[in-house]
Design a protein around this motif. Structure first.
Motif, PDB file in Angstrom:
ATOM      1  N   VAL A 162     -11.103  -0.342  -3.967  1.00  0.00           N
ATOM      2  CA  VAL A 162     -11.558  -0.928  -2.594  1.00  0.00           C
ATOM      3  C   VAL A 162     -10.099  -0.790  -1.295  1.00  0.00           C
ATOM      4  O   VAL A 162      -9.961  -0.001  -0.633  1.00  0.00           O
ATOM      5  CB  VAL A 162     -12.016  -2.259  -1.999  1.00  0.00           C
ATOM      6  CG1 VAL A 162     -11.790  -2.318  -0.551  1.00  0.00           C
ATOM      7  CG2 VAL A 162     -13.218  -2.736  -2.087  1.00  0.00           C
ATOM      8  N   THR A 163      -8.802  -1.288  -2.314  1.00  0.00           N
ATOM      9  CA  THR A 163      -7.684  -1.194  -1.210  1.00  0.00           C
ATOM     10  C   THR A 163      -6.766   0.685  -1.640  1.00  0.00           C
ATOM     11  O   THR A 163      -6.635   1.557  -0.486  1.00  0.00           O
ATOM     12  CB  THR A 163      -6.849  -2.252  -2.628  1.00  0.00           C
ATOM     13  OG1 THR A 163      -7.155  -3.410  -2.408  1.00  0.00           O
ATOM     14  CG2 THR A 163      -5.030  -1.676  -1.529  1.00  0.00           C
ATOM     15  N   ILE A 164      -7.193   1.519  -2.749  1.00  0.00           N
ATOM     16  CA  ILE A 164      -7.418   2.823  -2.906  1.00  0.00           C
ATOM     17  C   ILE A 164      -7.987   3.295  -2.583  1.00  0.00           C
ATOM     18  O   ILE A 164      -7.350   4.240  -1.003  1.00  0.00           O
ATOM     19  CB  ILE A 164      -7.581   3.245  -5.023  1.00  0.00           C
ATOM     20  CG1 ILE A 164      -6.735   2.211  -5.538  1.00  0.00           C
ATOM     21  CG2 ILE A 164      -7.894   4.591  -4.321  1.00  0.00           C
ATOM     22  CD1 ILE A 164      -6.847   2.446  -6.854  1.00  0.00           C
ATOM     23  N   LYS A 165      -9.039   3.091  -1.474  1.00  0.00           N
ATOM     24  CA  LYS A 165      -9.772   3.998  -0.794  1.00  0.00           C
ATOM     25  C   LYS A 165      -9.262   3.661   0.518  1.00  0.00           C
ATOM     26  O   LYS A 165      -9.196   4.325   1.531  1.00  0.00           O
ATOM     27  CB  LYS A 165     -11.628   3.299  -0.587  1.00  0.00           C
ATOM     28  CG  LYS A 165     -12.663   3.953   0.089  1.00  0.00           C
ATOM     29  CD  LYS A 165     -13.761   3.629   0.118  1.00  0.00           C
ATOM     30  CE  LYS A 165     -14.450   3.977   1.399  1.00  0.00           C
ATOM     31  NZ  LYS A 165     -15.947   3.062   1.632  1.00  0.00           N
ATOM     32  N   SER A 166      -9.070   2.459   1.272  1.00  0.00           N
ATOM     33  CA  SER A 166      -8.047   1.903   2.397  1.00  0.00           C
ATOM     34  C   SER A 166      -6.921   3.099   2.562  1.00  0.00           C
ATOM     35  O   SER A 166      -6.291   3.290   3.462  1.00  0.00           O
ATOM     36  CB  SER A 166      -7.887   0.385   2.404  1.00  0.00           C
ATOM     37  OG  SER A 166      -7.923   0.113   1.809  1.00  0.00           O
TER      38      SER A 166
END
Length: 256
Positions: free
Chosen positions: A25-29
Motif C-alpha cells: 500500500v505504501t509503495i503504491k501511495s
C-alpha cells in the motif's frame, strides 16, 4: 485503551503478513505521490534542488559577507522545504476531493499562517540555541501527523494546537512502531552516506580535493533529502491512516 495494549497492537503491523500488505500500500501511495509532485510541484522541487546546492557553495568561514548570505539562503531554503513538505502531506492525505490546483490552494490557505508562525518560533529558538533547528526532521512523525490531523479538521488556531496534541498522542500510543520506522530511515541514511564518504576517502588522498569532495557529498545529500522526502511522508501518512482507524476513540470524542 491502555498504553501497553496500544503498544502491543502497534507492533502487530510488523508481522510479516501485515508488513507485506502495508509495504504494498505504501509503495503504491509513494508512486502516486511522485506523480502529483512532478505534475503540480515540479517547479518547487527544482528550486529546492538548485538553492540547496547553492547554499553549500557560498560557505566561506573566513568571509563574513559569505556567512550572512549563507544565513539568508538558509532561511529561504527552510521556507521552500516547508512549502514542499506541506504539499507532499496534502498529496498523501486521504480525501474525496479532487487533488488539483484548487485543492492545494485551499489546503495551503488553511494552514500556512499557523505553520509559518510555528516555524518562525522554532527558527528563533534554534538561533538562541534553545533547540536545534532540525530537531524535528522532514521525516518526523510529529510534523506529518500534525499536518494530517489539521487537514482533517475545520481549521482555526484551536484546531491547530489540538492537532499538535493529537499528533503527540498518536506518537505516544504507537511508540514501538514509530521507533522501528525512524530507526529504519536513520540507519538507511547513515549507511548510504558512510559508503559514499568511505569511497571518497579511498579514492581521494589530497587534502584540498578531499574537502571539495565532501562538499559535493553534502550537496548530493541535500538533493536526495528533497527527492526522497515523499517516501518518508507516505510511510508515516499510511501509519496515520491505519492508526486513526484503529484508535479512533483516542482522537475523536464520541457522543454520550
Amino acid at each position: 485503551m491502555t498504553l501497553v495494549q496500544a503498544w502491543i497492537d502497534s507492533i502487530q503491523l510488523l508481522r510479516p503478513k501485515n508488513l507485506k500488505l502495508f509495504a504494498l500500500v505504501t509503495i503504491k501511495s509513494i508512486l502516486e505521490a511522485y506523480k502529483s509532485v512532478f505534475k503540480y510541484f515540479w517547479w518547487l522541487l527544482l528550486i529546492c534542488l538548485m538553492i540547496s546546492g547553492y547554499r553549500l557553495l557560498i560557505v566561506d568561514s573566513r568571509d563574513m559577507a559569505s556567512l550572512v548570505r549563507y544565513a539568508q539562503v538558509r532561511g529561504v531554503v527552510y521556507l521552500l522545504y516547508t512549502l514542499f513538505f506541506l504539499g507532499i502531506c496534502f498529496i498523501t492525505r486521504p480525501s474525496i476531493a479532487k487533488k488539483d490546483c484548487a485543492y492545494f490552494r485551499n489546503q495551503y490557505a488553511k494552514i500556512i499562517l499557523y505553520w509559518l508562525l510555528w516555524a518562525a518560533l522554532m527558527f528563533v529558538a534554534a538561533t538562541y540555541r534553545f533547540m536545534p533547528l532540525f530537531w524535528v526532521s522532514a521525516y518526523s512523525a510529529w510534523y506529518i501527523f500534525t499536518v494530517l490531523f489539521f487537514a482533517d479538521s475545520s481549521g482555526g488556531p484551536k484546531n491547530f494546537f489540538l492537532s499538535m496534541w493529537h499528533a503527540v498522542k498518536m506518537i505516544l500510543f504507537n511508540l514501538p512502531l514509530l521507533l522501528v520506522a525512524s530507526a529504519f530511515f536513520y540507519c538507511s541514511e547513515i549507511l548510504f552516506f558512510q559508503i559514499i564518504k568511505r569511497g571518497i576517502v579511498f579514492f581521494v588522498s589530497e587534502e584540498n580535493a578531499m574537502a571539495q569532495a565532501l562538499i559535493f557529498v553534502r550537496i548530493i545529500s541535500n538533493f536526495l533529502g528533497v527527492l526522497l522526502m515523499p517516501i518518508g511522508v507516505c510511510t508515516y501518512a499510511n501509519i496515520y491512516i491505519k492508526k486513526l482507524h484503529d484508535q479512533f476513540d483516542l482522537y475523536v470524542k464520541q457522543p454520550q
